[in-house]
Structure formats: structure tokens, C-alpha cells
Design an enzyme around this catalytic site. Sequence first.
Site, PDB file in Angstrom:
ATOM      1  N   SER A 154      -1.982 -14.997  12.889  1.00 49.36           N
ATOM      2  CA  SER A 154      -1.650 -16.380  13.323  1.00 49.36           C
ATOM      3  C   SER A 154      -2.507 -16.576  14.711  1.00 49.36           C
ATOM      4  CB  SER A 154      -0.061 -16.323  13.773  1.00 49.36           C
ATOM      5  OG  SER A 154       0.096 -15.325  14.663  1.00 49.36           O
ATOM      6  N   HIS A 185     -10.705  -2.924  11.962  1.00 44.81           N
ATOM      7  CA  HIS A 185      -9.605  -3.724  10.999  1.00 44.81           C
ATOM      8  C   HIS A 185      -9.101  -4.803  12.161  1.00 44.81           C
ATOM      9  CE1 HIS A 185      -5.114  -3.470   9.478  1.00 44.81           C
ATOM     10  NE2 HIS A 185      -5.820  -4.487   8.774  1.00 44.81           N
ATOM     11  N   SER A 200       0.316  -4.473  11.810  1.00 48.70           N
ATOM     12  CA  SER A 200       0.650  -5.546  11.103  1.00 48.70           C
ATOM     13  C   SER A 200       2.071  -5.923  11.636  1.00 48.70           C
ATOM     14  CB  SER A 200       0.989  -5.101   9.614  1.00 48.70           C
ATOM     15  OG  SER A 200       1.860  -4.097   9.549  1.00 48.70           O
ATOM     16  N   CYS A 245       2.169  -8.194  14.098  1.00 45.07           N
ATOM     17  CA  CYS A 245       1.980  -8.233  15.681  1.00 45.07           C
ATOM     18  C   CYS A 245       1.345  -9.637  15.762  1.00 45.07           C
ATOM     19  CB  CYS A 245       1.170  -7.043  16.044  1.00 45.07           C
ATOM     20  SG  CYS A 245       2.169  -5.522  16.252  1.00 45.07           S
ATOM     21  N   GLY A 246       0.985 -10.446  14.830  1.00 48.78           N
ATOM     22  CA  GLY A 246       0.386 -11.897  15.229  1.00 48.78           C
ATOM     23  C   GLY A 246      -0.931 -12.096  14.843  1.00 48.78           C
ATOM     24  N   LYS A 252      -9.191  -2.160   1.829  1.00 48.00           N
ATOM     25  CA  LYS A 252      -8.768  -1.231   2.830  1.00 48.00           C
ATOM     26  C   LYS A 252      -9.362   0.234   2.061  1.00 48.00           C
ATOM     27  CE  LYS A 252      -6.768  -3.312   5.856  1.00 48.00           C
ATOM     28  NZ  LYS A 252      -6.121  -4.543   5.236  1.00 48.00           N
ATOM     29  N   ARG A 267       0.821  -1.138  -0.153  1.00 52.64           N
ATOM     30  CA  ARG A 267       0.087   0.047  -0.026  1.00 52.64           C
ATOM     31  C   ARG A 267       0.966   1.160  -0.089  1.00 52.64           C
ATOM     32  NH1 ARG A 267      -1.864   0.072   4.761  1.00 52.64           N
ATOM     33  NH2 ARG A 267      -1.885  -2.031   5.398  1.00 52.64           N
TER      34      ARG A 267
HETATM   35  C1  SPV Z   1      -2.784  -5.012   5.862  1.00 47.13           C
HETATM   36  O1  SPV Z   1      -1.638  -4.519   5.351  1.00 47.13           O
HETATM   37  O2  SPV Z   1      -3.239  -4.664   6.730  1.00 47.13           O
HETATM   38  C2  SPV Z   1      -3.537  -5.840   4.726  1.00 47.13           C
HETATM   39  C3  SPV Z   1      -3.006  -6.091   3.482  1.00 47.13           C
HETATM   40  O3  SPV Z   1      -4.372  -6.545   5.321  1.00 47.13           O
HETATM   41  S1  SPV Z   1      -3.481  -4.860   2.592  1.00 47.13           S
HETATM   42  O4  SPV Z   1      -4.503  -5.245   1.408  1.00 47.13           O
HETATM   43  O5  SPV Z   1      -2.613  -4.457   1.901  1.00 47.13           O
HETATM   44  O6  SPV Z   1      -4.313  -3.790   3.296  1.00 47.13           O
HETATM   45 MN    MN Z   2      -5.210  -5.588   7.380  1.00 42.98          MN
END
Ligand code: SPV
Ligand code: MN
Length: 621
Positions: free
Chosen positions: A278, A250, A272, A274-275, A231, A87
Amino acid sequence: MTQYAELFASKLDKISLEKLLALKNAKLESFLADAIELCQPAKVVVFDDSQADIARIRQLALENHEEAPLSTPGHTIHFDSASDLARDPKATKYLLPPGVTLGKSLNATGREEGLAEIRGYLKGSMKDRTMILCFLSLGPTESQFSIPCAQITDSGYVAHSEMLLYRPGYAQFRRISGSGDFFRFLHSAGRVGPDLTSIDHDKRRIYIDIAEDMVYTVNTQYAGNTVGLKKLALRLAIRKADREGWLAEHMFLMGVKGPNGRKTYFSGAYPSACGKTSTAMVPGETIIGDDLAYFKIIDGQIRAANVEKGIFGIVEDVNAKDDPVIWNVLNNPGEVIFSNVLVKDGKPYWAGMGVPTPTEGKNSHGQWTQGKIGPNGKVIPISDKNARYTISLSYLANLDEQANNPKGVAIEGIFYGGRDSDTWVPVQESFDWAHGIVCYGASLESESTGATIGATGVRNFDVMSILQFLAIPVGKYVQNNLDFGKTVKRPRIFATNYFLKNKQGQYLNGKLDKSVWIKWAEMRVHGDADAIEGPTGNLPKYEDLAKLFKQVLKKDYTRQQYVEQFTVRIPENLAKLDRIEKVYREITDTPAEVFKNLSAQRQRLLELQKAKGDHVSPMDL
Ligand code: SPV
Ligand code: MN
């Protein structure tokens, strides 16, 4: 009859025209007519929800050479340009009508000026190409959560990704019978080079027209910039939710199993790396979604639904041992789009996959050999850090049976997960709703992990892990969270930190320990576990964790481990409060409740420090 009859007749075949006109939607027709006049495609194809049309979209992505088949049936590879692999927050802006402000932290430009710029870039962008119009739904269809969406794009890959990630929406457009209440997305890859990737990176723009619930995207192909429903729609949904009194977040959604067949639903926000995925995919539990959730009050409960029906997941480090469920999907026939991995002899390879990988092949930098140096002077890794897989959730063995419930699921617990090496304990529970929203969610930080940054790293503030997507002022967003569900029973709130280290810089937890924190939270929701009151929240008792470690991971958990992990680190927590208070002092619309909760937390920490010193064992609380 439509006022655009002549224009449509020149670009749409009979079947496409019938599909369009059957929707009797004047706003949709004018959206399409404007896009045709602006982008000047060779022809326009309209897709509905039928299996035949979904297959045609798949086919189109191949015919356009945006995807190529891999040797496993159903698998394809898509490459983005090496300058277009993530992004682009700088190029992403809100178009502000006169008199509207969103606060300093949101990237914005004047509406008239922004429209002129991006429409200039879109002009003639689809010459000799096919324009795709397709329909999708945010949230389950036929539900209070659904938001209909119309996507126009010249990319078969974008449309294909959307078919995997979102529920079909043509039938929904029939049902709304002409209503103008839907989101619109217009995308063009712009000029492309010989490898068919976008080349005008300096003219990459993602502009969000908040006045019109519409997003324009040009000169980019990376899905986070181009897949309108991901997004880009999140930003429009945050504004819609603000107007209508619900929340667009989110967050992942998952089911956690308790004793005697009990299941408790949780949501979770993690910046992102941070788990987040998972946690949602922890072995033994069930997943509803890994990225986006809408929250509404339904039948007197806080209920949430997955906005999506697929996963656009990071592939790096996905391996058979740590991620058996995903590994299985990625290694068997079925519909999978890989992006920006290495391809050799029709097979995809990525960093951390846990099997021997080739020393040459093709990746987003073209022909690659091990040790190849990139334009930045650094060695190009086998696959990009943000290389991904796109799959439908229906392939997952651990998909929750309520995943498509039109009423969503009742949420009883919320996790906010940060990343810091020295501050938060691995899991704690807030004293009440406002404490959790302010001191956990609104105080989320993620420590950068770059090798050059040093032992402690740089901590980036990321309110509810949504800062980059906020489309209303930060203070207003926090206030909406504080106010949400005032009249109903609210979920318990938990904070996690999977990245705590000891003085020697070693992680204090194993990768799968999160399974235990999750189970403890599930028990707290139902009053099945006691807690110790600390200054930053309620902490687990040693006996409960020892039992859970045995039960869930078949591991012995020692008192010494417990004390090391759950010692309250007071100076570190005070330093965090300083950082967070500073952020909120600079935001002009911070709610008073934020400062109130932060200073109460500071008071509790200072009192304990006076009585017991800097680092206080949970045994001494
Ligand atoms: C993120 O980066 O939070 C994602 C992937 O979920 S994206 O589609 O690039 O936002
Ligand atoms: Mn995301």
C-alpha cells in the site's frame, strides 16, 4: 550435437529440440537431461520468448485444469490445496556442503542427505505429464542487473505466473552463449488428488542447493514455494550479491513527487502486513515494484531495479475506495490470475472487497457455504487470508516511466516500516547511514495481529524484513548493508510506523496518512524541511506536516494530533532496544557497529528520560 541426443529425441519434438540446441549451453542440457531421467515426464516442451509460446503456456495451464477461466476475458482462477496456501518455512532448507555453516537462525540440512531425500520425492513425479522448460530474467534484460534463469516444472500455472511476473529470458540465454552462470529451478507438484492439488504435504520440500545455484521444490503448488524466481531466487541472489558486492533486497521501489515536477526514488522494506504494497501504491505517486529489488553502484550512484515485472499481491481488503488502481485492474478485461478466492458464477469474491458477496461458491476448501467449519474447527472465511492476484505491472496507471530502465533508478531515500502499537513515531529520519541501518532496518519488528494474542501483541524480529529469506549469516548481511556504497552519496534513511495507538487502543493515524510521511521524507532528502532532533532520530516539525496534510489530503492537522503522534515514548523504546540487543547478542557474527549504534541510542534515551520524564512531547525537545 549433444551427448543426450537419444534421450532428448525420445521426449522433445523437433521445434523444442531446436530451441534447446540453439542455446549451445552444456550446463543447461545436462540440467534438462538429469531432470528427465529423474522425473520421467511423458514429454518435454521448451518455450521461448515469442508471443505464440507465451499464449501456449497460458493455454497449458487451462488444459491441465490448474486454472479455469472466469467470466471476465483474460481472468482465471487457480486453487491450491487447503494445506498449501502459503510459504512453508519449515520445509524450506539450505543444502550445506561439508564445512559450510549459515548460523543457527537459518534452516539447513546436509547437502548429500538433503539431495537424496528430495530427489527421492521427485523420482518419477512427472509420469504422464508434460515437463515445461522456460527461460526468464531476474531484473531488466540486457542490463547489469539481469540474472538468467531456467525453470523446469510440470505446472502450467507456475510457468504462466512466471510469464506475468518476470521478464522473458530466452534471448538472454542466447546472449550468454553457453555460460553456466545462471540460476536453475526444478519443480514438480508431486502426486495430486482428484481436484488436481498436491496431496503429499508431509513430503513437501523446498531445498536450496547453494553450491549449485539451484532450487528443488516438490509436493506443493503455492506460488511462494514454487515460482522459482520469487523467494527461491532471492536466496540465491543474496549469496551472489554477497560474493559480488551488491545487495539483493526484499523491498519495493517507488517514485515520490516533489515540488516543481521533481521526482525522488525511494525503496522500502516492510515485514508482511506492515503496509508495503500500500505504500508502493500510494495514490498520486508512481510504482516501480512491490516486492524485490537489486541494488548496485552504477555511474557513481546507488541505483536499484525491480527484479520483477508484475505483482503477486494479497487480494484481501482490496476495494474500490482504498486501492482504486488495483481495483480497476481486477475488474476489467486483461490477464489476471486469481488464487484462493471464492468463485461463484464465474466471478471472484474476497473478504474486504467492499461489495456484497455471495454466501456460497467454490474456494480452496472446495464447495463453501457461509459458516462452514474447517478441519481446524474454525469458520472458513470466504477467501483465504493469503488469497492473491497475479498481474503484470504494465496494467497499472501509476507505473513509473523508469520501471524498465536497464540502469535502474538512483535511490535517494529508504524506508523501513515496522508495526508496533506503542513505540515508534509515525515517521523519523536517521542521523546517518549506520544509525538508520542499525536502529531502523536491522531493528525492524512486526507485531502479530491475531485476535487471541492480546492488546500489545507479540513482536517478531525481522531484520530488513528479509529474515525468512536470508541465505548468509545475519551478521554478515547487516555488515554488507553497513558497507554498501561507502564511496558514494548514500540515500537518507527513514523509519515509519503506521500502527501507533493511543492508550484507548485507537489508531492515531488514518490509512492514507502515509502519503504525508512520504512527502515529508521527499522534502528532507532535498533539504526542503527542517527537523527536530530527538533521541531516536530527526522528527518532523508541526508546521511542515500541517502544510502537507492540507496539500496532500486536504485535511486539518492539529497540534494536539501532532503531539500525540510524535511524543517520544522512552520506556517503550528502551524495551525495544533490550529485545533487539538480545537478538544480536545471540547472533555470533554481529558487527561491532550494531552494538555501538544501539548503545548510543540507549544513552540518548536515558539522558532525555532523566531530564524530561518517560514521555516527551516533540515541542519539548
Ligand atoms: C511475501 O510473503 O513476502 C510475498 C509472497 O511476497 S510470497 O511469494 O509467498 O513470498
Ligand atoms: Mn514478499
